[in-house]
Design a protein around this motif. Structure first.
Motif, short mmCIF file in Angstrom:
data_model
loop_
_atom_site.label_atom_id
_atom_site.label_comp_id
_atom_site.label_asym_id
_atom_site.label_seq_id
_atom_site.Cartn_x
_atom_site.Cartn_y
_atom_site.Cartn_z
N SER A 91 43.59 55.56 50.35
CA SER A 91 43.38 54.14 50.07
C SER A 91 41.90 53.73 50.13
CB SER A 91 44.17 53.29 51.08
OG SER A 91 43.72 53.56 52.40
N ASP A 92 41.00 54.71 50.13
CA ASP A 92 39.58 54.41 50.25
C ASP A 92 38.78 55.35 49.36
OD1 ASP A 92 39.97 56.80 51.53
OD2 ASP A 92 38.85 56.27 53.32
N ALA A 122 41.63 45.29 43.83
CA ALA A 122 43.00 45.24 44.33
C ALA A 122 44.02 45.11 43.20
CB ALA A 122 43.15 44.08 45.31
N ASP A 123 43.61 44.46 42.09
CA ASP A 123 44.54 44.29 40.96
C ASP A 123 44.54 45.50 40.02
OD1 ASP A 123 42.18 44.08 39.50
OD2 ASP A 123 42.56 42.04 38.81
N GLY A 124 43.78 46.56 40.36
CA GLY A 124 43.76 47.76 39.55
C GLY A 124 42.64 47.83 38.52
N THR A 125 41.83 46.77 38.41
CA THR A 125 40.70 46.78 37.48
C THR A 125 39.68 47.81 37.93
OG1 THR A 125 41.00 44.43 36.99
CG2 THR A 125 38.85 45.39 36.46
#
Length: 138
Positions: A91-92, A122-125
């Protein structure tokens, strides 16, 4: 100078290439090719050789990518290579490395040098930036 943009991965194709001789480790090593498309001050496309030791189930691993970019930075058209790597525990992003390959620039990007980075919102961009210089006279 700084150029920023977003990108999407248009193709991710695993290859049959494997380390030889085979060495058994806790994470498998694989090679893939990628195609990315970029928008913003960084506009164009890239072809990538992507190598990773990665566990798909946990998202843990490290990658190294060599990209050949063609397009424009802040309206200056050309091509160049850049290399980047990072490690993740799932996650990093840590141990990041990102640099423009010296003497790889063409066109209006001839003489380019510098570094950059990537981030995933966080939105995948997917975001990318280049902090670069061009040799005088370019």
């Amino acid at each position: 100078m700084r150029a920023t943009g977003t990108f999407t991965v248009k193709a991710f194709v695993p290859t049959e290439l494997k380390p030889d001789p085979a060495v058994s480790t806790g994470l498998p090593v694989g090679v893939a090719t990628m195609e990315k498309h970029f928008e913003g001050e960084v506009a164009g496309r890239s072809a990538t050789l992507f190598t990773a030791a990665f566990d798909q189930a946990t998202g843990v691993g490290t990658y190294v990518a060599m990209e050949s970019f063609e397009g424009s930075l802040c309206g200056r058209a050309g091509a160049f290579n850049f290399v980047h790597s990072a490690t993740t525990s799932g996650s990093d992003r840590t141990a990041e490395f990102f640099t423009i390959v010296p003497a790889s620039g063409t066109g209006a990007l001839a003489g380019i040098s510098g570094a950059g980075g990537m981030a995933v919102d966080a939105d995948g961009t997917h975001r990318i930036w280049f902090d670069y210089e061009l040799e005088l006279g370019q």
